[in-house]
Design an enzyme around this catalytic site. Structure first.
Site, PDB file in Angstrom:
ATOM      1  CG  ASP A 120      -1.868   1.247   1.154  1.00  0.00           C
ATOM      2  OD1 ASP A 120      -2.847   1.198   0.389  1.00  0.00           O
ATOM      3  OD2 ASP A 120      -1.599   2.245   1.839  1.00  0.00           O
ATOM      4  CD  GLU A 140      -2.250   6.131   2.333  1.00  0.00           C
ATOM      5  OE1 GLU A 140      -2.923   7.154   2.058  1.00  0.00           O
ATOM      6  OE2 GLU A 140      -2.715   4.974   2.289  1.00  0.00           O
ATOM      7  CG  HIS A 200      -6.918   6.721   4.236  1.00  0.00           C
ATOM      8  ND1 HIS A 200      -7.024   6.295   2.927  1.00  0.00           N
ATOM      9  CD2 HIS A 200      -8.182   6.975   4.651  1.00  0.00           C
ATOM     10  CE1 HIS A 200      -8.300   6.314   2.576  1.00  0.00           C
ATOM     11  NE2 HIS A 200      -9.017   6.705   3.589  1.00  0.00           N
ATOM     12  CG  ASP A 250      -4.738   1.386   4.440  1.00  0.00           C
ATOM     13  OD1 ASP A 250      -5.509   1.180   5.398  1.00  0.00           O
ATOM     14  OD2 ASP A 250      -4.774   2.420   3.759  1.00  0.00           O
TER      15      ASP A 250
END
Length: 332
Positions: free
Chosen positions: A27, A29, A164, A169
């Protein structure tokens, strides 16, 4: 950066020999969703062939620009200012990905963001295949009301602690992926694997505010539209010669539409089509010459219309070959 090793467990499930030998559940961001946005944090859970956790890793990344929607990811300029640049963590990131299938929720987004960062660093991501957990949940026919990560997690009883946050995540996805993988193996389901081709062509076409600078409209007033480069193109100078015919070359002026996930960066694929003299169409109509899609059974609006109109359909690999020899437009 954080690393924690865990013992791997085994499963008695009869295992398909064709399944991958390991996975990297990822994941990232980011500062936003556009092609010129940057990664600000990354989490990776390495799993063995049967989905058991081997270890995990997390890092912040200094994007050298405004961090974007802080209210979503919580990472401020102050937090990111002292973080390493992507080029400084690229080697360690590569070690987490090497020889594994990249797994992500909406994998095309994570893959494209990762591929772009490697291209900026003048390196190649060591990823050859990816698996999207949204696509896998569809293959399994899971009774989900939507395809949000939180919905998939709830279906398998996985508790999300920090939405998030890249590491949490990735953890949630790893825990939801394991039972999905076991169900796929037990049911003999073909995994929805897609090829990943490293991005080797890259130009940053937009300059965003750097960390410590004011974004347009004031710091913290994130407006993606002020950062995203325009993709408008001049009109195709050639008339539309009609539909593509199997076994024949493409011809300048043909209207080409794209649908779904592509291995090559979509913008680059469209740019190549335009450079070859084709008209890139954003929608599909009776005038469309060709639809390019790697998933003709996806049921997207373009695929459905292509069936209705009898529009020819080819996959990305075939389209790439056709691009190598586009016939000139007719004179007059």
């Amino acid at each position: 950066m954080l690393e924690d090793r865990m013992p791997a467990a085994s499963s008695a499930t009869d295992w398909p020999a064709a399944y991958p030998k390991g996975y990297a559940v990822v994941d990232v961001e980011t500062t936003g969703l556009a092609r010129d946005d940057r990664i600000i944090s990354a989490g990776v859970y390495r799993l063995d062939a049967r989905g058991e956790v081997e270890d995990h890793w997390y890092t912040l990344v200094n994007p050298q620009r405004d961090p974007g929607p802080v209210w979503i990811h919580g990472l401020t300029s102050d937090v990111l200012r002292g973080a390493p640049l992507f080029k400084d963590i690229a080697e360690e990131f590569s070690a987490r990905l090497e020889g594994r299938v990249l797994v992500a929720h909406n994998a095309v987004f994570d893959w494209q963001m990762i591929a772009r960062e490697y291209a900026r660093a003048e390196r190649e991501a060591p990823v050859r295949q990816r698996l999207c957990t949204i696509a896998l949940s569809k293959e399994l026919g899971l009774p989900l009301p939507n395809h949000k990560l939180e919905t998939l997690a709830a279906h398998f009883g996985v508790v999300q602690r920090r939405a998030h946050h890249a590491l949490d995540d990735a953890r949630v996805l790893a825990e939801a992926f394991r039972p999905s993988l076991l169900a796929a193996a037990a049911g003999g389901v073909r995994l929805p694997l897609h090829e990943c081709r490293p991005l080797t062509e890259w130009t940053d076409r937009a300059t965003a505010p750097r960390i410590g600078q004011q974004a347009s409209g004031g710091y913290g007033s994130y407006r993606p539209s002020s950062w995203r480069p325009s993709r408008s193109r001049p009109a195709c100078p050639y008339p539309n010669p009609g539909r593509y015919e199997t076994g024949k070359p493409l011809k300048q002026g043909m209207r080409v539409a794209f649908s779904g996930d592509t291995s090559v960066e979509r913008d680059l694929l469209e740019d190549r089509a335009v450079e070859a003299g084709l008209h890139v169409a954003t929608s599909l109509s009776r005038l469309t010459s060709l639809l390019v899609t790697n998933d003709p059974d996806s049921g997207t609006s373009k695929v459905v219309k292509a069936r209705q109109y009898g529009t020819p359909v080819v996959d990305e690999a075939a389209f790439g070959q056709l691009l190598a020899d586009v016939e000139p437009a007719s004179e007059g």
